[in-house]
Design a protein around this motif. Structure first.
Motif, PDB file in Angstrom:
ATOM      1  N   ILE A 325     -35.924   8.492 -35.541  1.00 26.20           N
ATOM      2  CA  ILE A 325     -35.540   7.081 -35.611  1.00 26.20           C
ATOM      3  C   ILE A 325     -35.647   6.175 -34.414  1.00 26.20           C
ATOM      4  N   SER A 326     -35.427   5.086 -34.257  1.00 24.96           N
ATOM      5  CA  SER A 326     -35.232   4.243 -33.079  1.00 24.96           C
ATOM      6  C   SER A 326     -33.978   4.590 -32.100  1.00 24.96           C
ATOM      7  N   SER A 327     -33.911   4.496 -31.009  1.00 27.82           N
ATOM      8  CA  SER A 327     -32.639   4.712 -30.296  1.00 27.82           C
ATOM      9  C   SER A 327     -31.429   3.750 -30.655  1.00 27.82           C
ATOM     10  N   VAL A 328     -31.839   2.480 -31.214  1.00 27.08           N
ATOM     11  CA  VAL A 328     -30.718   1.550 -31.616  1.00 27.08           C
ATOM     12  C   VAL A 328     -30.331   2.114 -33.038  1.00 27.08           C
ATOM     13  N   GLN A 329     -31.213   2.623 -34.022  1.00 31.44           N
ATOM     14  CA  GLN A 329     -30.904   3.236 -35.261  1.00 31.44           C
ATOM     15  C   GLN A 329     -29.882   4.261 -34.978  1.00 31.44           C
ATOM     16  N   GLU A 330     -30.205   5.260 -33.913  1.00 35.61           N
ATOM     17  CA  GLU A 330     -29.445   6.530 -33.605  1.00 35.61           C
ATOM     18  C   GLU A 330     -28.133   6.038 -33.415  1.00 35.61           C
ATOM     19  N   LEU A 331     -28.022   5.093 -32.367  1.00 42.19           N
ATOM     20  CA  LEU A 331     -26.741   4.594 -31.775  1.00 42.19           C
ATOM     21  C   LEU A 331     -25.806   3.995 -32.883  1.00 42.19           C
ATOM     22  N   ARG A 332     -26.377   3.572 -33.946  1.00 43.18           N
ATOM     23  CA  ARG A 332     -25.861   2.904 -34.897  1.00 43.18           C
ATOM     24  C   ARG A 332     -25.096   4.000 -35.847  1.00 43.18           C
ATOM     25  N   VAL A 333     -26.006   4.939 -36.397  1.00 48.47           N
ATOM     26  CA  VAL A 333     -25.501   5.929 -37.111  1.00 48.47           C
ATOM     27  C   VAL A 333     -24.507   6.731 -36.279  1.00 48.47           C
ATOM     28  N   LEU A 334     -24.369   6.888 -34.993  1.00 50.04           N
ATOM     29  CA  LEU A 334     -23.438   7.545 -34.311  1.00 50.04           C
ATOM     30  C   LEU A 334     -22.094   6.850 -34.145  1.00 50.04           C
ATOM     31  N   VAL A 335     -22.332   5.314 -34.049  1.00 54.13           N
ATOM     32  CA  VAL A 335     -20.872   4.322 -34.101  1.00 54.13           C
ATOM     33  C   VAL A 335     -20.101   4.680 -35.470  1.00 54.13           C
ATOM     34  N   ASP A 336     -21.145   4.527 -36.227  1.00 53.55           N
ATOM     35  CA  ASP A 336     -20.586   4.702 -37.913  1.00 53.55           C
ATOM     36  C   ASP A 336     -19.728   6.067 -37.645  1.00 53.55           C
ATOM     37  N   ALA A 451     -21.786  -5.562 -40.917  1.00 53.48           N
ATOM     38  CA  ALA A 451     -22.398  -5.960 -41.929  1.00 53.48           C
ATOM     39  C   ALA A 451     -23.946  -5.976 -41.820  1.00 53.48           C
ATOM     40  N   VAL A 452     -24.595  -5.158 -40.567  1.00 55.55           N
ATOM     41  CA  VAL A 452     -25.862  -5.294 -40.388  1.00 55.55           C
ATOM     42  C   VAL A 452     -26.445  -3.717 -40.508  1.00 55.55           C
ATOM     43  N   PRO A 453     -27.003  -3.263 -41.493  1.00 51.90           N
ATOM     44  CA  PRO A 453     -27.411  -1.908 -41.740  1.00 51.90           C
ATOM     45  C   PRO A 453     -28.675  -1.375 -40.570  1.00 51.90           C
TER      46      PRO A 453
END
Length: 733
Positions: A325-336, A451-453
């Motif tokens: 996945i993209s680096s931004v998506q990767e970061l979002r998953v880790l933050v969650d 609230a932004v997946p």
């Protein structure tokens, strides 16, 4: 168009935009005996069920006929009843009676309370839903489920015109009348159970219609005629009491995984989020194109110091099994995931309710170097630093009130912060850039919802208040992804958790796990657990939390007997602390007479004599935050029973529905001592503040009750030898 003999009925009249399952009834479902309703042995049951369901739409005897859009919901309740009938060998509706309806209630409670049944396909609890096709939180985040729309299978029973319910005095029913302190289960409401219970009511209401087509229905009103809504509330309360604590192996595995994730990722992720936020702010202010901004963010996140976590040779995707996945998506998953780990630790190490965690305030105290919601002060012995967390308590309060919970403790002067404190700090720092974007009302919360997946919000529209649904789903996802289930010892208690990869975990279990762990360490901590949980009565803590473990029931009873013995022994010997209340005067009056029980006895024999005296008379102390009572001394004098009109010589416990501070203080059986000073001090401050504010506004006459309560609290504090707090209000007259 569906026909009578079809295995699937699809009703005409689906609401525009509604899913097809709202009008669909699939008769060919699996039964507990391995067959379906189309097996020969179940032909009569299928025949009766079809006639019953159709009658609700064609000729309902009580109320308007249901709309087609109700078909899926009603069939869901019927399907559960049919499965239960087959499992318990009921061949037709005519065999059902009042006793059977009570057995069904017991089964429903077990279905929701037992971990081995929690993942049963027929459980429609929101916390156990699995969205079809969801295999990766990056593809279909549990966050988006919590933010957008309704989750399939959750019904808003209040929307049905004929399902309204009120209490005996006509006010809306909101909780069990028989248990005023019942603990709400996240994801399980009375509406969840209402649908299953309503099927019985419909069978009773349609009995004449069914008889007209040759089907024998219920011969007596189910549930002894009780209100379905009130019964559903009582069943939720029963589930609350029967849900077990997490097995040690599961709790330890979860907490170890969460601690490790926080330790491994928190500093790097906070740095990454801050960097991404700065890049976005700069580009948005400069009016840069989105593609250019995304490219800069990607380059920033692909730096070696951010693409690989500190103290690890593996990059994030390889370390945590992330897909391409993209680096931004990767970061979002880790933050969650980091937020999930932190909330898990906060709940596990405080026993707080989800609502109390959601209400944690944000902010940073520069003087203490701690979040504003965390305070530190020395223990009474001076040996420990105690860390308290501040939030809002709503349970059993007409309005939210600010309260404190013990968060952690450490040896006095220790530089390293306890892990639970660090978890709060991590959330404060990690979500700070997003709080800055939020609306003022949202910004005040420690936890905010992004609230932004699969990305990060760039405006206040993408940031909302905390979500308890998100916390529940997040803990399950964390358990599934980061606990090494292959290493968890498999036994009767752990099997449901291991086989479901943590799907059967309930966040409510953390409260029971916390309570039972503390009690096992030191039985004298039962009152402290009650204070931590903000229970109005020690009986709630004892019965619903510690007492749910069979191995601890005898310990709880023994502990209470010891406290009762200590109380009488201290009063007889004159070593008790200062006391206030009518029972205190009675104890003083009869002290010389009671002293004869232990006259001439050594300490051990004296204790045994008082213990035997208490056992013979079934003496038991009931603790409240504001005092104690012993109904067995004079059962007919209990003021709470007088108010409830339940006076009886055999009463050995208070009437919990009517028992509250203003009633107890006038009771013959009540007293307060040094254990209750904190409660009376807080009562004085709250009411004196209210009175002075009203007085400053010229409205003193409207708040005479607050003045009376403040005066009473002041009297209690003085008679208990405690200082009366100073209360000052600006511009007070």
């Amino acid at each position: 168009m569906s026909r009578w003999d079809d295995k699937t009925w699809v009703f005409d009249g689906k609401a525009i935009g509604a899913p097809v399952n709202t009008v669909t009834c699939i008769w060919d479902f699996d039964l507990p005996d391995g067959t379906t309703l189309f097996a020969d042995q179940h032909s009569q049951l299928l025949h009766e069920a079809r006639h019953f369901l159709w009658s609700l739409f064609s000729n309902r005897r009580n109320g308007r006929a249901f709309k087609a859009s109700n078909a899926g919901r009603i069939f869901e309740g019927l399907r559960r009843l049919l499965k239960w009938m087959v499992e318990h060998n009921y061949a037709c509706f005519g065999e059902l009676n009042n006793r059977a309806s009570e057995r069904f209630c017991d089964w429903i409670v077990e279905l929701y309370a037992s971990p081995s049944r929690t993942n049963h396909a027929d459980v429609d609890d929101v916390s156990n839903l699995h969205v079809s096709g969801e295999t990766d939180p990056r593809e279909s985040s549990h966050l988006s489920q919590a933010i957008t729309g309704e989750i399939p299978g959750v019904h808003d029973e209040a929307k049905e015109e004929d399902l309204g319910a009120t209490t005996s005095n006509g006010s809306p029913a909101t909780r069990s009348e028989s248990d005023p302190e019942f603990e709400e289960i996240p994801g399980l409401t009375s509406g969840t159970l209402f649908n299953s219970l309503s099927t019985w009511r419909y069978l009773w209401e349609q009995r004449l219609e069914l008889t007209s087509v040759g089907v024998t229905s219920l011969q007596a009103q189910p549930f002894s005629g009780r209100s379905i809504y009130k019964l559903s509330l009582d069943l939720v309360s029963r589930v609350s009491k029967q849900i077990p604590a997490l097995p040690d192996e599961i709790a330890i595995s979860l907490m170890n995984a969460a601690h490790q994730f926080i330790e491994t990722t928190s500093e790097d992720l906070i740095q990454a989020v801050e960097g991404v936020s700065l890049i976005r702010s700069r580009n948005l202010a400069a009016g840069a194109r989105p593609l250019a901004m995304h490219a800069e963010v990607s380059r920033f996140l692909q730096q070696p110091k951010l693409s690989t976590p500190t103290n690890s040779a593996k990059p994030w995707p390889e370390l945590f099994g992330l897909k391409e996945i993209s680096s931004v998506q990767e970061l979002r998953v880790l933050v969650d995931t980091l937020v999930d780990a932190c909330t898990l630790i906060i709940q596990a190490e405080t026993g707080m309710r989800l609502g109390e965690i959601c209400a944690l305030p944000s902010g940073w105290d520069e003087q203490t170097g701690l979040p504003l919601c965390v305070s530190r002060r020395p223990s009474k012995s001076g040996m420990l630093d105690l860390y308290f967390v501040k939030s809002k308590l709503v349970k059993n309060r007409p309005m939210p009130v600010e309260e404190e919970w013990l968060l952690a403790a450490a040896p006095r002067g220790t530089a390293a912060l306890p892990d639970a404190v660090r978890a709060v700090i991590v959330v404060q720092k990690l979500l700070a850039p997003f709080r800055d974007l939020a609306q003022p009302e949202t910004r005040k919360f420690l936890l905010v919802t992004l609230a932004v997946p699969r990305s990060f919000p760039t405006s206040s529209a993408g940031i909302t208040e905390p979500s308890s649904v998100l916390i529940r789903l997040g803990q399950k996802q964390f358990a599934k992804s980061f606990v090494d289930w292959a290493k968890v010892a498999l036994n009767e208690q752990t099997r449901p958790y291991v086989e479901s990869l943590g799907e059967c975990i309930r966040t409510h279990q953390w409260r029971k796990t916390y309570a039972q762990y503390v009690f096992q360490v030191d039985k004298r901590m039962l009152p402290a657990i009650a204070r931590q949980f903000k229970h109005l009565s020690l009986a709630v803590t004892e019965g619903a939390y510690v007492g749910t473990s069979a191995s601890l029931v005898s310990s709880v009873a023994e502990f209470n007997r010891n406290l009762t013995t200590d109380f009488f022994l201290a009063n007889i010997r004159g070593t008790a602390s200062k006391q206030e209340g009518r029972l205190a005067k009675v104890m003083a009056k009869y002290q010389p007479e009671m002293a004869k029980i232990i006259d001439g006895l050594a300490d051990r024999e004296a204790r045994q004599a008082i213990d035997a005296w208490c056992r013979d008379r079934d003496m038991k102390i009931f603790f409240h935050g504001y005092g104690k009572c012993i109904p067995s001394i004079a059962p007919t004098e209990a003021e709470c029973h007088k108010r409830a009109q339940t006076v009886h010589w055999a009463n050995r416990s208070p009437n919990f529905t009517w028992r509250e501070q203003s009633i107890c203080t006038g009771c013959f059986l009540f007293l307060a001592d040094q254990d209750n000073i904190e409660n009376w001090s807080r009562r004085y401050v709250e009411n004196a503040t209210t009175w002075l504010e009203a007085q400053s506004q010229g409205r003193a006459n409207e708040f005479r009750v607050a003045k009376a309560r403040a005066d009473q609290a002041r009297t209690y504090l003085i008679n208990l030898g405690a200082p009366v707090p100073t209360v000052e209000i600006a511009n007070a007259r």
